[in-house]
Design an enzyme around this catalytic site. Sequence first.
Site, PDB file in Angstrom:
ATOM      1  N   GLU A  16      -0.554  -8.654   5.271  1.00 22.04           N
ATOM      2  CA  GLU A  16      -0.200  -8.788   6.698  1.00 22.04           C
ATOM      3  C   GLU A  16      -1.428  -8.686   7.598  1.00 22.04           C
ATOM      4  O   GLU A  16      -1.356  -9.000   8.780  1.00 22.04           O
ATOM      5  CB  GLU A  16       0.847  -7.733   7.080  1.00 22.04           C
ATOM      6  CG  GLU A  16       0.351  -6.297   7.216  1.00 22.04           C
ATOM      7  CD  GLU A  16       0.103  -5.592   5.880  1.00 22.04           C
ATOM      8  OE1 GLU A  16       0.201  -6.244   4.816  1.00 22.04           O
ATOM      9  OE2 GLU A  16      -0.197  -4.381   5.907  1.00 22.04           O
ATOM     10  N   HIS A  40      -3.197  -5.452   1.713  1.00 23.30           N
ATOM     11  CA  HIS A  40      -2.444  -5.713   2.947  1.00 23.30           C
ATOM     12  C   HIS A  40      -2.436  -7.193   3.325  1.00 23.30           C
ATOM     13  O   HIS A  40      -3.251  -7.617   4.158  1.00 23.30           O
ATOM     14  CB  HIS A  40      -3.071  -4.934   4.106  1.00 23.30           C
ATOM     15  CG  HIS A  40      -2.903  -3.460   4.021  1.00 23.30           C
ATOM     16  ND1 HIS A  40      -1.824  -2.792   4.543  1.00 23.30           N
ATOM     17  CD2 HIS A  40      -3.687  -2.519   3.439  1.00 23.30           C
ATOM     18  CE1 HIS A  40      -1.949  -1.502   4.312  1.00 23.30           C
ATOM     19  NE2 HIS A  40      -3.074  -1.301   3.636  1.00 23.30           N
ATOM     20  N   CYS A  82       0.827  -1.209   0.000  1.00 22.19           N
ATOM     21  CA  CYS A  82       0.000   0.000   0.000  1.00 22.19           C
ATOM     22  C   CYS A  82       0.867   1.268   0.000  1.00 22.19           C
ATOM     23  O   CYS A  82       1.462   1.582  -1.025  1.00 22.19           O
ATOM     24  CB  CYS A  82      -0.982  -0.052   1.159  1.00 22.19           C
ATOM     25  SG  CYS A  82      -2.422   0.988   0.882  1.00 22.19           S
TER      26      CYS A  82
HETATM   27  N1  GLN Z   1      -3.699   6.279   1.390  1.00 21.07           N
HETATM   28  C1  GLN Z   1      -2.346   6.019   1.799  1.00 21.07           C
HETATM   29  C2  GLN Z   1      -1.358   6.818   0.963  1.00 21.07           C
HETATM   30  O1  GLN Z   1      -1.737   7.370  -0.012  1.00 21.07           O
HETATM   31  C3  GLN Z   1      -2.027   4.551   1.722  1.00 21.07           C
HETATM   32  C4  GLN Z   1      -2.942   3.766   2.620  1.00 21.07           C
HETATM   33  C5  GLN Z   1      -2.347   2.516   3.184  1.00 21.07           C
HETATM   34  O2  GLN Z   1      -1.126   2.305   3.205  1.00 21.07           O
HETATM   35  N2  GLN Z   1      -3.188   1.685   3.735  1.00 21.07           N
HETATM   36  O3  GLN Z   1      -0.224   6.906   1.299  1.00 21.07           O
END
Ligand code: GLN
Length: 179
Positions: free
Chosen positions: A162, A160, A74
Site C-alpha cells: 500500500e 507494505h 506487516c
Molecule cells: N514491528 C511491528 C510489529 O511487530 C510491525 C511493523 C509494521 O507493521 N510496519 O508489530
Amino acid sequence: MKIGVLALQGDFAAHLAALPGAVEVRTADPIRGLDALVLPGGESTTLLKLLEGTGIVEEARALIARGGTIFGTCAGAILLAKNVTNPQQPSWGLLDIDVERNAYGRQIDSFETILDPPYKGVFIRAPRIRRTGRDVEVLALWQGEPVFVKQGRVFASTFHPELTNERSIQKLIFGTNSS
Ligand code: GLN
C-alpha cells in the site's frame, strides 16, 4: 467486492487510498457485510490491545468460513500467524506460518527493495516468516525467504504494497475492484 480496512491503528489510510471504495472498519458488526478485510501495518501489540473484547476476531473467522478474503500486511501478517516470537504474543492462527517480529535488525529496520517476482517491497520493522505450513503457498520471496504468502483466501505480506504506487498485489488479491 466489498472491502473493509481495519482502522483501529497503523497505516490504514494508505490501504484505503490504494483500494477505491474500501470502507473503514472499527467494530465487529460491519464485517458481516464485507467480502474482504485488510489488516494494516502498525504495531501488533497495540492492535491486539485495541481488538480485545471487540468481537472483530470472531467476525474475521466467520468471514473466512464463508469464503471471504483477508489480507494482512506487516503487523497484520503478525496477527494472522499461528506462532509469533521476539517476543511471543497471542495471534489469530488463521494462517499456518510462524513469524519473528522486528527480525531485520536495527541497522536496516526499514528498506525498499525488489522482490521475486519483481514487486516493490517496502519493509518497515518487518517480521520474518520463519515457517510456512504445508498448505501455505509462497507468492513472493526476498533473498530466498517468503515475504508474501497465502493459504486459501488468507493472504499476508511482511512488506507494505500500500506504500508504493504499484497496485499489482491488490489486483492479485482483490481483482478488478482496485485501480
Ligand atoms: N514491528 C511491528 C510489529 O511487530 C510491525 C511493523 C509494521 O507493521 N510496519 O508489530
